[in-house]
Design an enzyme around this catalytic site. Structure first.
Site, mmCIF file in Angstrom:
data_model
loop_
_atom_site.group_PDB
_atom_site.id
_atom_site.type_symbol
_atom_site.label_atom_id
_atom_site.label_comp_id
_atom_site.label_asym_id
_atom_site.label_seq_id
_atom_site.Cartn_x
_atom_site.Cartn_y
_atom_site.Cartn_z
ATOM 1 C CE LYS A 1 24.895 -21.567 79.359
ATOM 2 N NZ LYS A 1 25.119 -21.497 80.786
ATOM 3 C CE LYS B 1 20.318 -28.196 78.990
ATOM 4 N NZ LYS B 1 21.273 -28.094 80.040
ATOM 5 C CE LYS C 1 18.909 -21.327 84.274
ATOM 6 N NZ LYS C 1 19.567 -22.621 84.330
HETATM 7 P P1 ATP Z 1 19.550 -24.262 81.463
HETATM 8 O O1 ATP Z 1 18.225 -24.539 82.102
HETATM 9 O O2 ATP Z 1 19.785 -22.833 81.164
HETATM 10 O O3 ATP Z 1 19.841 -25.176 80.322
HETATM 11 P P2 ATP Z 1 20.667 -25.849 83.398
HETATM 12 O O4 ATP Z 1 19.464 -25.969 84.207
HETATM 13 O O5 ATP Z 1 21.116 -26.943 82.495
HETATM 14 O O6 ATP Z 1 20.649 -24.550 82.554
HETATM 15 P P3 ATP Z 1 23.085 -26.229 84.694
HETATM 16 O O7 ATP Z 1 23.744 -25.498 85.795
HETATM 17 O O8 ATP Z 1 23.760 -26.188 83.342
HETATM 18 O O9 ATP Z 1 21.753 -25.598 84.500
HETATM 19 O O10 ATP Z 1 22.834 -27.765 85.082
HETATM 20 C C1 ATP Z 1 23.060 -28.282 86.361
HETATM 21 C C2 ATP Z 1 23.082 -29.796 86.340
HETATM 22 O O11 ATP Z 1 21.809 -30.293 85.950
HETATM 23 C C3 ATP Z 1 24.095 -30.399 85.404
HETATM 24 O O12 ATP Z 1 24.658 -31.561 85.992
HETATM 25 C C4 ATP Z 1 23.290 -30.753 84.210
HETATM 26 O O13 ATP Z 1 23.859 -31.806 83.481
HETATM 27 C C5 ATP Z 1 21.962 -31.160 84.844
HETATM 28 N N1 ATP Z 1 20.843 -30.930 83.934
HETATM 29 C C6 ATP Z 1 20.399 -29.734 83.490
HETATM 30 N N2 ATP Z 1 19.344 -29.873 82.666
HETATM 31 C C7 ATP Z 1 19.109 -31.208 82.610
HETATM 32 C C8 ATP Z 1 18.135 -32.008 81.943
HETATM 33 N N3 ATP Z 1 17.204 -31.462 81.183
HETATM 34 N N4 ATP Z 1 18.176 -33.346 82.117
HETATM 35 C C9 ATP Z 1 19.104 -33.919 82.905
HETATM 36 N N5 ATP Z 1 20.055 -33.235 83.559
HETATM 37 C C10 ATP Z 1 20.070 -31.888 83.423
#
Ligand code: ATP
Ligand code: LTN
Length: 343
Positions: free
Chosen positions: A125, A207, A210
């Protein structure tokens, strides 16, 4: 007392506790759902559950206030639509429970600079937001440790990317307990076998996030949009054995198989058999269709709930009360142990 009743009283065990949170920093997507929320919803009867929207974490990156307010309510509607019944789970907004900030500060003083410097999410970040590498972004894991330890949970269900933070939480708790006695329960990360890491449909080596919306399936996307995203999913040029799980050499296909397996409950062998002799022209739309049907009731229910602001507001009020009660108990114990003068 009847012998039967006696036996029931003796064998009855208190439920184990689960806690997790997601930042209301954007719309929820398939990665959040399969990696985290689906696992939470699948276990509501087995555990005593606390789930929250981590809005205090969200402001480590600059937010539009009106958007943040709106997303905090929408995300609650989506949690409920995913199967998190507020009657069975404590659902709340982090900023409604001041104990998070209070314990967060205490734990800042028990977390080392070197530990925080090693956190992958901080490195990622701060590289992404070079103009705003604020202290909150750096100390975020200590606040996350407070979020967790306040509720004394047994398990913290998260996607794989959050494992490092839960491990740091354990280290902080152990450090604190070593000085003051058994104050905190040492929680364990709970990571699902499938779905723990969903990759982007357009970037199968990163991964699903968004920040890459074209490869990201949002829970509120309409069926046409979902179908289009899956049809455009990156695969490979294999025509000999196309639908075959091989994370190393076929990341796009393996990701689609993981998604398909998680929503249908099929094994990789069953999927390979189902699509034997068929190409990506058949496989990709089939995965899209399975996801559309899986998400349809969730989207419809969320759309209905979003209109009922009074209900959502009430869920937040009740959640804040229940969460504050549990969190307050831990905070008081911590304050006493560290020597804060009590009134
Ligand atoms: P960004 O989209 O900006 O990377 P994010 O969607 O990961 O953010 P978080 O609040 O960090 O948002 O994630 C919320 C939960 O969803 C956490 O438990 C995280 O491990 C899970 N998660 C997020 N992205 C993934 C993914 N691609 N695959 C599996 N689990 C995920
Ligand atoms: N750091 C997590 C969100 C989060 C969390 C938590 C998860 C904040 N506090 C406590 C589990 C438990 C994230 O960015 N996904």
């Amino acid at each position: 007392m009847e012998p039967m009743e006696k036996e029931q009283t003796v064998t009855e065990q208190p439920k184990k506790r689960m806690l997790s949170g997601i930042q209301p920093s954007g719309d929820l997507h398939l990665g959040n759902y399969l990696g985290a929320i689906k696992n939470w919803a699948d276990r509501v009867n087995e555990y005593e559950c606390f789930y929250f929207m981590a809005d205090m974490h969200t402001i480590t990156v600059r937010q539009d206030p009106a958007e943040l307010r709106k997303r905090s309510l929408n995300q609650l509607a989506q949690y409920i639509a995913c199967g998190l019944d507020p009657e069975k789970n404590t659902l709340f907004l982090q900023s409604h429970v001041p104990a998070h900030a209070q314990l967060g500060w205490v734990l800042d003083c028990y977390t080392m600079f070197g530990e925080l410097s090693r956190m992958t999410q901080f490195k990622d970040k701060s590289a992404k937001h070079k103009d705003n590498i604020n202290a909150g972004l750096f100390t975020y894991p200590a606040l996350m440790a407070a979020d967790i330890l306040l509720y004394q949970p047994d398990y913290v269900p998260v996607g794989e990317d959050q494992k490092q933070h839960v491990e740091l939480t354990r280290d902080i708790a152990q450090r604190f307990n070593a000085i003051y006695g058994d104050v905190f329960k040492i929680p364990e990360p709970f990571i699902a076998k499938t779905g723990a890491r969903i990759y982007g449909l357009s970037t199968p080596d990163a991964k699903m996030s968004k920040s890459v919306p074209e490869g990201c399936v949002f829970l509120m996307d309409d069926p046409d949009t979902i179908a289009r995203k899956f049809k455009r999913a990156v695969t490979d040029s294999d025509t000999v054995n196309p639908v075959h799980f091989d994370r190393q050499n076929k990341p796009g296909v393996s990701n689609l198989m993981n998604i398909y397996a998680t929503v249908t409950g099929e094994t990789y062998e069953q999927i390979e058999a189902e699509f034997e002799g068929k190409g990506y022209g058949v496989f990709k739309p089939a995965v899209g269709e399975a996801v559309i049907e899986h998400l349809r009731p969730i989207r419809e229910e969320a759309e209905r709930l979003i209109k009922d602001k009074a209900y959502l507001h009430q869920v937040y009020e009740e959640g804040a009360q229940k969460a504050s009660y549990v969190a307050g108990k831990t905070l008081r114990k911590v304050y006493k142990k560290i020597g804060f003068y009590q009134l």
